[in-house]
Enzyme design. Structure first.
Site, PDB file in Angstrom:
ATOM      1  N   ASP A 187       0.953  -1.119  -0.096  1.00  0.00           N
ATOM      2  CA  ASP A 187      -0.053   0.051   0.044  1.00  0.00           C
ATOM      3  C   ASP A 187       0.925   1.149   0.012  1.00  0.00           C
ATOM      4  OD1 ASP A 187      -2.271   1.934   0.329  1.00  0.00           O
ATOM      5  OD2 ASP A 187      -3.336  -0.010   0.911  1.00  0.00           O
ATOM      6  N   HIS A 250      -2.685   3.321  -4.544  1.00  0.00           N
ATOM      7  CA  HIS A 250      -2.440   2.891  -3.247  1.00  0.00           C
ATOM      8  C   HIS A 250      -0.957   2.149  -3.428  1.00  0.00           C
ATOM      9  CE1 HIS A 250      -5.576   3.232  -0.600  1.00  0.00           C
ATOM     10  NE2 HIS A 250      -6.463   3.090  -1.669  1.00  0.00           N
ATOM     11  N   GLU A 314      -9.450   3.217  -5.705  1.00  0.00           N
ATOM     12  CA  GLU A 314      -9.083   4.536  -4.973  1.00  0.00           C
ATOM     13  C   GLU A 314      -7.899   5.132  -5.698  1.00  0.00           C
ATOM     14  OE1 GLU A 314     -10.841   4.575  -0.494  1.00  0.00           O
ATOM     15  OE2 GLU A 314      -8.818   3.990  -0.598  1.00  0.00           O
TER      16      GLU A 314
HETATM   17  C1  ACM Z   1     -11.303   0.133  -0.178  1.00  0.00           C
HETATM   18  O1  ACM Z   1     -11.983   0.109   1.191  1.00  0.00           O
HETATM   19  N1  ACM Z   1     -11.001   0.978  -0.586  1.00  0.00           N
HETATM   20  C2  ACM Z   1     -11.229  -1.289  -0.570  1.00  0.00           C
END
Ligand code: ACM
Length: 529
Positions: A187, A250, A314
């Site tokens: 991440d 991420h 995201e």
């Molecule tokens: C997430 O909670 N963005 C997978």
């Protein structure tokens, strides 16, 4: 169904609930004379049963062709399915049958739960138990799961978890007949998997200066041998490990290690020290695709399972909007604009995974943003899972309102810090992975469900235990059994807590069986801040 004619025996209290359970008179006693008989193909399950029981009970359970406890593979028992089992306990014998080895692994967990809780304890518990033997109530159980995918995601990127903790977590998954450990390995804040071709991923990407202003450096990475050992350990218990390598967002820890993979040549980044959605994402030039392919080749070497999770959630496109290389990619790939790069990126990398014989998994927010070959992990609302299923994706239901265990379990301000909102035990139990009103063509795409343990705010095994238990028991019950009965679950859980205590699990004490539920008892944020 629990046989209505059977005597209610409150302390059977199996979690998850078996499909069919008949309680019979009498008991079998496991003692120093008890031998273990393993039919062909059942040796591994028998060895595991011995390994689980001997330290706590002090019983050797030697292999014996006349052993009173018999584990048999019976391929003809096809109606038990891939993980079903039939367990009969009589006063003179215990017989466990399954069509497949996985079924035997589920059945031995039921047998463990039928024993007194001390039989689950770690080494040395036998000193506290009388030497007369270990009683098992006589039963006839036929059992098989509702869903094939029953999992838990553990975020080892935000806070690294040493492999011994992860193995212990696998033991707890197996006890609850959960069969997938999804490891969130990378991440913005940390990269935990070593990749021989890219050593700086863990050397630089595995360390951050602090976490959300705490001033405390954090670091950690697995060795390849640790990960391979974990995979084997989990497989022996019938748990498959699904690795997640996040892209194209991420990814800041990777960008800190290899800045040339980003969108801003010459700009040095550190692994991120904040939580939330970071705007730094992978670039879309050829070197990035080569990097992703190289990483996934190694991932596929270490993790033999069919699925590799590519994240995909995201991913802001602000950097792509400003990048000349991204504009060039949009032109050469014939894309509509920066927004289309996300799907193009994932589809390109997924094609490589397909060449490795693996299937791509990705998070989906809307149900419509993943390329066709992806299995969709629906994390926002359940309805987005339905959207994905109707588009033809297989779906794993992970809606944050009922499966994100990083939310506090009550509104009590003394709860450990978590995301804003509350997810109580009932909220997890009420998760319905394939609601009755869904179209059959949507419902049939639902592979199952899983819990999420994000670790922004949880660092230690004790903190993770508190978040996971007993909520993970509720998830296990709903993933395994189609039968919904909250009072029955609460009753079983009351006794099951003594098993968890015997195992040293530091879960949250059970709340009152009839909590007031209010509108406030709902997660209030739709995105991780
Ligand atoms: C997430 O909670 N963005 C997978």
């Amino acid at each position: 169904m629990i046989d209505a004619a059977a005597r209610p025996v409150p302390d059977l209290a199996l979690v998850p609930r078996p499909d069919s359970l008949v309680v019979l008179p009498g008991r079998f006693t496991l003692d120093h004379r008890t031998g273990l008989r393993a039919g062909p193909g059942a040796e591994t399950a028998a060895a595991l049963l011995r390994e689980l029981l001997t330290p706590a009970t002090g019983l050797a359970l030697p292999a014996h062709s006349d052993g009173q406890v018999a584990l048999l593979l019976a391929p003809g028992e096809g109606d038990l399915g891939a993980e079903g089992y039939a367990l009969t306990v009589r006063p003179d014998a215990v017989l466990l049958r399954a069509a497949r080895p996985e079924g035997l692994l589920r059945g031995i967990q039921t047998l463990r739960q039928l024993l007194p809780p001390e039989a689950l304890a770690a080494e040395g518990a036998q000193t506290r138990m009388p030497a007369v033997g270990w009683p098992v109530p006589c039963v006839r159980i036929t059992d098989r799961p509702r869903f094939a995918w029953r999992g838990a995601m553990l975020d080892v990127a935000r806070h690294f978890q040493p492999v011994a903790h992860v193995r212990r977590f696998v033991d707890l998954l197996a006890l609850h007949k959960l069969n997938v450990l999804h490891l969130h390995l990378t991440d913005d804040q940390g990269w935990r998997m070593p990749v021989a071709a890219y050593p700086r991923l863990t050397e630089i990407g595995g360390r951050r200066a602090e976490s959300a202003g705490d001033g405390i450096p954090h670091e950690g990475a697995y060795t390849r041998a640790e990960l391979a050992g974990l995979v084997a350990y989990a497989a022996r218990r019938g748990v498959s490990v699904v690795p997640e390598i996040e892209m194209p967002g991420h990814a800041r820890a990777a960008l800190a290690a290899y800045p040339e993979l980003g969108n801003r040549p010459g700009v040095r980044l550190e692994p991120w020290t904040r939580w939330g959605v970071c705007e730094n994402v992978f670039g879309v030039h050829d070197a990035v695709l080569d990097f992703c392919r190289g990483v996934l080749d190694e991932v596929a070497d270490v993790f033999p399972g069919p699925y590799v999770h590519l994240g995909g959630d995201e991913c802001p496109d602000a950097e792509w909007e400003r990048s000349r290389a991204a504009r060039a990619r949009i032109a050469t790939a014939g894309l509509a604009g920066p927004g289309a790069l996300h799907g193009w990126f994932l589809a390109t990398v997924a094609a490589h995974l397909a060449g490795l014989g693996r299937r791509p998994l990705g998070w989906t927010r809307t149900g419509a943003e993943l390329p066709a070959p992806f299995t969709a992990m629906a994390w926002l609302d359940a309805e987005h899972g339905r959207t994905a299923a109707l588009r033809g994706h297989d779906v794993i239901m992970a809606p944050y309102r009922s499966t994100y265990l990083d939310y506090p379990q009550s509104a009590d301000p003394r709860e450990p810090r978590g995301q804003d909102g509350v997810l109580d035990l009932r909220g997890v139990y009420d998760n319905e992975p394939a609601p009755a009103h869904w179209e059959p063509e949507a419902a049939r795409h639902v592979l199952g469900t899983q819990a999420q343990l994000w670790t922004e705010y949880a660092r230690t095994p004790a903190e993770l235990d508190y978040l996971a238990f007993p909520r993970l028991c509720a998830l296990a019950d709903t993933a395994w059994s189609a039968h919904r009965d909250w009072p029955d679950f609460r009753r079983r859980l009351g006794h099951h807590q003594t098993r968890l205590a015997a195992l040293g699990v530091r879960g949250r004490p059970l709340p009152s069986p009839h909590p007031e539920r209010t509108a406030a008892c709902e997660p209030t944020t739709a995105v991780r801040p």
